[in-house]
Design a protein around this motif. Structure first.
Motif, PDB file in Angstrom:
ATOM      1  N   GLY A  69      25.702  69.362  47.144  1.00  0.00           N
ATOM      2  CA  GLY A  69      24.685  69.712  48.123  1.00  0.00           C
ATOM      3  C   GLY A  69      24.035  68.520  48.783  1.00  0.00           C
ATOM      4  O   GLY A  69      23.476  68.625  49.874  1.00  0.00           O
ATOM      5  N   SER A  70      24.135  67.350  48.132  1.00  0.00           N
ATOM      6  CA  SER A  70      23.500  66.152  48.690  1.00  0.00           C
ATOM      7  C   SER A  70      24.440  65.290  49.502  1.00  0.00           C
ATOM      8  O   SER A  70      23.997  64.411  50.245  1.00  0.00           O
ATOM      9  CB  SER A  70      22.896  65.311  47.556  1.00  0.00           C
ATOM     10  N   GLY A  71      25.780  65.492  49.364  1.00  0.00           N
ATOM     11  CA  GLY A  71      26.692  64.679  50.154  1.00  0.00           C
ATOM     12  C   GLY A  71      28.097  64.624  49.591  1.00  0.00           C
ATOM     13  O   GLY A  71      28.547  65.541  48.896  1.00  0.00           O
ATOM     14  N   LEU A  72      28.773  63.522  49.862  1.00  0.00           N
ATOM     15  CA  LEU A  72      30.177  63.332  49.495  1.00  0.00           C
ATOM     16  C   LEU A  72      30.332  62.036  48.716  1.00  0.00           C
ATOM     17  O   LEU A  72      29.828  60.991  49.124  1.00  0.00           O
ATOM     18  CB  LEU A  72      31.041  63.282  50.765  1.00  0.00           C
ATOM     19  N   GLU A  73      31.049  62.105  47.586  1.00  0.00           N
ATOM     20  CA  GLU A  73      31.341  60.912  46.793  1.00  0.00           C
ATOM     21  C   GLU A  73      32.833  60.628  46.846  1.00  0.00           C
ATOM     22  O   GLU A  73      33.652  61.482  46.520  1.00  0.00           O
ATOM     23  CB  GLU A  73      30.911  61.101  45.344  1.00  0.00           C
ATOM     24  N   VAL A  74      33.170  59.409  47.261  1.00  0.00           N
ATOM     25  CA  VAL A  74      34.561  58.949  47.298  1.00  0.00           C
ATOM     26  C   VAL A  74      34.758  58.029  46.097  1.00  0.00           C
ATOM     27  O   VAL A  74      34.139  56.962  46.026  1.00  0.00           O
ATOM     28  CB  VAL A  74      34.873  58.212  48.607  1.00  0.00           C
ATOM     29  N   GLY A  75      35.585  58.437  45.159  1.00  0.00           N
ATOM     30  CA  GLY A  75      35.808  57.642  43.960  1.00  0.00           C
ATOM     31  C   GLY A  75      37.176  56.993  43.958  1.00  0.00           C
ATOM     32  O   GLY A  75      38.159  57.572  44.444  1.00  0.00           O
ATOM     33  N   PHE A  76      37.244  55.787  43.426  1.00  0.00           N
ATOM     34  CA  PHE A  76      38.508  55.043  43.343  1.00  0.00           C
ATOM     35  C   PHE A  76      38.897  54.963  41.873  1.00  0.00           C
ATOM     36  O   PHE A  76      38.254  54.263  41.090  1.00  0.00           O
ATOM     37  CB  PHE A  76      38.355  53.669  43.965  1.00  0.00           C
ATOM     38  N   LEU A  77      39.942  55.694  41.513  1.00  0.00           N
ATOM     39  CA  LEU A  77      40.277  55.895  40.106  1.00  0.00           C
ATOM     40  C   LEU A  77      40.577  54.582  39.389  1.00  0.00           C
ATOM     41  O   LEU A  77      40.238  54.420  38.220  1.00  0.00           O
ATOM     42  CB  LEU A  77      41.468  56.848  40.004  1.00  0.00           C
ATOM     43  N   ASN A  78      41.231  53.647  40.080  1.00  0.00           N
ATOM     44  CA  ASN A  78      41.513  52.340  39.482  1.00  0.00           C
ATOM     45  C   ASN A  78      40.733  51.221  40.159  1.00  0.00           C
ATOM     46  O   ASN A  78      41.029  50.050  39.977  1.00  0.00           O
ATOM     47  CB  ASN A  78      43.013  52.037  39.562  1.00  0.00           C
ATOM     48  N   GLY A  79      39.754  51.612  40.958  1.00  0.00           N
ATOM     49  CA  GLY A  79      38.954  50.621  41.661  1.00  0.00           C
ATOM     50  C   GLY A  79      39.602  50.175  42.967  1.00  0.00           C
ATOM     51  O   GLY A  79      40.813  50.321  43.176  1.00  0.00           O
ATOM     52  N   LEU A  80      38.777  49.662  43.833  1.00  0.00           N
ATOM     53  CA  LEU A  80      39.214  49.100  45.116  1.00  0.00           C
ATOM     54  C   LEU A  80      38.635  47.695  45.175  1.00  0.00           C
ATOM     55  O   LEU A  80      37.425  47.522  45.364  1.00  0.00           O
ATOM     56  CB  LEU A  80      38.697  49.954  46.273  1.00  0.00           C
ATOM     57  N   GLY A  81      39.471  46.676  44.981  1.00  0.00           N
ATOM     58  CA  GLY A  81      38.904  45.340  44.871  1.00  0.00           C
ATOM     59  C   GLY A  81      39.855  44.212  45.190  1.00  0.00           C
ATOM     60  O   GLY A  81      41.045  44.429  45.481  1.00  0.00           O
ATOM     61  N   VAL A  82      39.322  42.991  45.115  1.00  0.00           N
ATOM     62  CA  VAL A  82      40.089  41.778  45.400  1.00  0.00           C
ATOM     63  C   VAL A  82      39.724  40.693  44.391  1.00  0.00           C
ATOM     64  O   VAL A  82      38.611  40.675  43.849  1.00  0.00           O
ATOM     65  CB  VAL A  82      39.813  41.255  46.833  1.00  0.00           C
ATOM     66  N   TYR A  83      40.675  39.799  44.167  1.00  0.00           N
ATOM     67  CA  TYR A  83      40.477  38.653  43.276  1.00  0.00           C
ATOM     68  C   TYR A  83      40.972  37.401  43.986  1.00  0.00           C
ATOM     69  O   TYR A  83      42.143  37.297  44.358  1.00  0.00           O
ATOM     70  CB  TYR A  83      41.233  38.853  41.965  1.00  0.00           C
ATOM     71  N   ALA A  84      40.063  36.453  44.198  1.00  0.00           N
ATOM     72  CA  ALA A  84      40.403  35.204  44.892  1.00  0.00           C
ATOM     73  C   ALA A  84      40.159  34.022  43.957  1.00  0.00           C
ATOM     74  O   ALA A  84      39.159  33.993  43.228  1.00  0.00           O
ATOM     75  CB  ALA A  84      39.562  35.052  46.159  1.00  0.00           C
ATOM     76  N   THR A  85      41.077  33.056  43.993  1.00  0.00           N
ATOM     77  CA  THR A  85      40.941  31.877  43.141  1.00  0.00           C
ATOM     78  C   THR A  85      41.453  30.632  43.855  1.00  0.00           C
ATOM     79  O   THR A  85      42.407  30.703  44.639  1.00  0.00           O
ATOM     80  CB  THR A  85      41.712  32.066  41.818  1.00  0.00           C
ATOM     81  N   SER A  86      40.809  29.519  43.587  1.00  0.00           N
ATOM     82  CA  SER A  86      41.266  28.241  44.145  1.00  0.00           C
ATOM     83  C   SER A  86      42.095  27.461  43.128  1.00  0.00           C
ATOM     84  O   SER A  86      42.552  26.351  43.414  1.00  0.00           O
ATOM     85  CB  SER A  86      40.060  27.399  44.578  1.00  0.00           C
ATOM     86  N   TYR A  87      42.329  28.051  41.939  1.00  0.00           N
ATOM     87  CA  TYR A  87      43.075  27.357  40.891  1.00  0.00           C
ATOM     88  C   TYR A  87      44.565  27.251  41.220  1.00  0.00           C
ATOM     89  O   TYR A  87      45.238  26.311  40.790  1.00  0.00           O
ATOM     90  CB  TYR A  87      42.912  28.087  39.554  1.00  0.00           C
ATOM     91  N   THR A  88      45.094  28.206  41.969  1.00  0.00           N
ATOM     92  CA  THR A  88      46.537  28.249  42.201  1.00  0.00           C
ATOM     93  C   THR A  88      47.024  27.088  43.059  1.00  0.00           C
ATOM     94  O   THR A  88      47.957  26.355  42.687  1.00  0.00           O
ATOM     95  CB  THR A  88      46.928  29.581  42.863  1.00  0.00           C
ATOM     96  N   ASP A  89      46.389  26.915  44.226  1.00  0.00           N
ATOM     97  CA  ASP A  89      46.850  25.885  45.172  1.00  0.00           C
ATOM     98  C   ASP A  89      45.827  24.769  45.362  1.00  0.00           C
ATOM     99  O   ASP A  89      46.019  23.909  46.224  1.00  0.00           O
ATOM    100  CB  ASP A  89      47.158  26.520  46.530  1.00  0.00           C
ATOM    101  N   PHE A  90      44.748  24.801  44.600  1.00  0.00           N
ATOM    102  CA  PHE A  90      43.690  23.791  44.722  1.00  0.00           C
ATOM    103  C   PHE A  90      43.132  23.743  46.142  1.00  0.00           C
ATOM    104  O   PHE A  90      42.779  22.679  46.652  1.00  0.00           O
ATOM    105  CB  PHE A  90      44.192  22.404  44.295  1.00  0.00           C
ATOM    106  N   THR A  91      43.066  24.890  46.778  1.00  0.00           N
ATOM    107  CA  THR A  91      42.452  25.036  48.099  1.00  0.00           C
ATOM    108  C   THR A  91      41.614  26.308  48.083  1.00  0.00           C
ATOM    109  O   THR A  91      41.883  27.239  47.312  1.00  0.00           O
ATOM    110  CB  THR A  91      43.509  25.141  49.216  1.00  0.00           C
ATOM    111  N   PRO A  92      40.601  26.395  48.961  1.00  0.00           N
ATOM    112  CA  PRO A  92      39.791  27.618  49.008  1.00  0.00           C
ATOM    113  C   PRO A  92      40.650  28.827  49.360  1.00  0.00           C
ATOM    114  O   PRO A  92      41.584  28.737  50.170  1.00  0.00           O
ATOM    115  CB  PRO A  92      38.770  27.320  50.110  1.00  0.00           C
ATOM    116  N   GLN A  93      40.335  29.961  48.769  1.00  0.00           N
ATOM    117  CA  GLN A  93      41.077  31.187  49.045  1.00  0.00           C
ATOM    118  C   GLN A  93      40.103  32.330  49.329  1.00  0.00           C
ATOM    119  O   GLN A  93      39.133  32.522  48.609  1.00  0.00           O
ATOM    120  CB  GLN A  93      41.963  31.569  47.857  1.00  0.00           C
TER     121      GLN A  93
END
Length: 262
Positions: A69-93
């Motif tokens: 009655g209050s609205g709509l919930e959109v759920g992401f069963l395994n999540g919706l996300g990103v992972y960034a790291t500078s360890y791989t190439d030693f440059t900003p990602q």
């Protein structure tokens, strides 16, 4: 055996397709009607592979839609996300993602629609230097936290879409660290060793500091904001009461003026 489709039905179908107003699911909440098109929805995120960046999409089975009655919930069963790291190439990602859900909103009889609130919930983890951003509602540069952020969008009704983006940055920085000490001899008289002193002078070097950031969105909730409109009878009574009040004030003022003149 041939089958006939009524002409009115065909016209209605073509009209909906031409206007782009078709939505797959419609439900009535408290004071509003909300329709959303889950088939046209899109939920994407970037990943890295073999030095390149790929865009992935959640499948329909990874997304759930819950109405109330209050609205709509959109759920992401395994999540919706990103992972960034500078360890791989030693440059900003920087890696990003986006969400897009077409919908229509209208107020029920006796209500007026003022807009809708979007609430985004999830968690993040940052190893400095790094940062995360969620639809302009959240920006963080450190910590391991769960979050719940909200934003209001003014809206009078009709077709719109709940859209936004998010990102994570694994950055780099350089820090100065103590590398040791050097002995430096100073003499006031180069010919007299007794005037010489030895001083320990610190030696520094620069080191690269690598960072990473992880961001995960668990759910997005859309809550229409409506206000009740007074019934005509109630509005008439309010106006009548206001008229009586103004009349009494006017009569009181006239009485006071007569008293002064007398």
């Amino acid at each position: 055996m041939s089958r006939f489709v009524p002409r009115a039905t065909v016209v209605a179908m073509l009209s909906c397709l031409a206007s782009g107003a078709f939505a797959a699911n419609t439900f009535d909440g408290t004071g509003f009607t909300l329709s959303y098109d889950d088939e046209a929805a899109s939920y994407s995120y970037e990943t890295t592979s073999f030095g390149g960046i790929n865009t992935e999409y959640l499948t329909p089975g990874q997304v759930s839609y819950t109405t109330s009655g209050s609205g709509l919930e959109v759920g992401f069963l395994n999540g919706l996300g990103v992972y960034a790291t500078s360890y791989t190439d030693f440059t900003p990602q920087t890696l990003s993602g986006a969400f897009h859900l077409p919908m229509t909103l209208s107020a029920a009889t006796g209500y007026v629609l003022t807009g809708y609130t979007i609430t985004i919930e999830g968690n993040y983890s940052i190893e400095t230097p790094g940062s995360v951003d969620v639809a302009g509602l959240l920006y963080a540069t450190s910590g391991i936290e769960g979050f719940s952020v909200s934003g209001f969008t003014p809206f009078a009704g009709g077709s719109t879409s709940v859209s936004g983006s998010f990102s994570a940055i694994g950055d780099i920085s350089f820090v100065t660290v103590l590398d040791g000490y050097d002995e430096v001899e100073t003499c006031t008289d180069p010919l007299d060793p007794s005037t010489c002193t030895i001083e320990q002078v610190p030696r520094y070097r620069e080191e690269m500091d690598l960072g990473e950031a992880y961001l995960n969105i668990e759910r997005i909730t859309i809550t229409p904001q409506v206000a009740a409109v007074p019934e005509p009878e109630t509005l008439a009574l309010v106006l009548a009461g206001a008229g009586v009040l103004l009349g009494l004030r006017g009569r009181g003022a006239a009485t006071r003026n007569c008293a002064r003149q007398g």
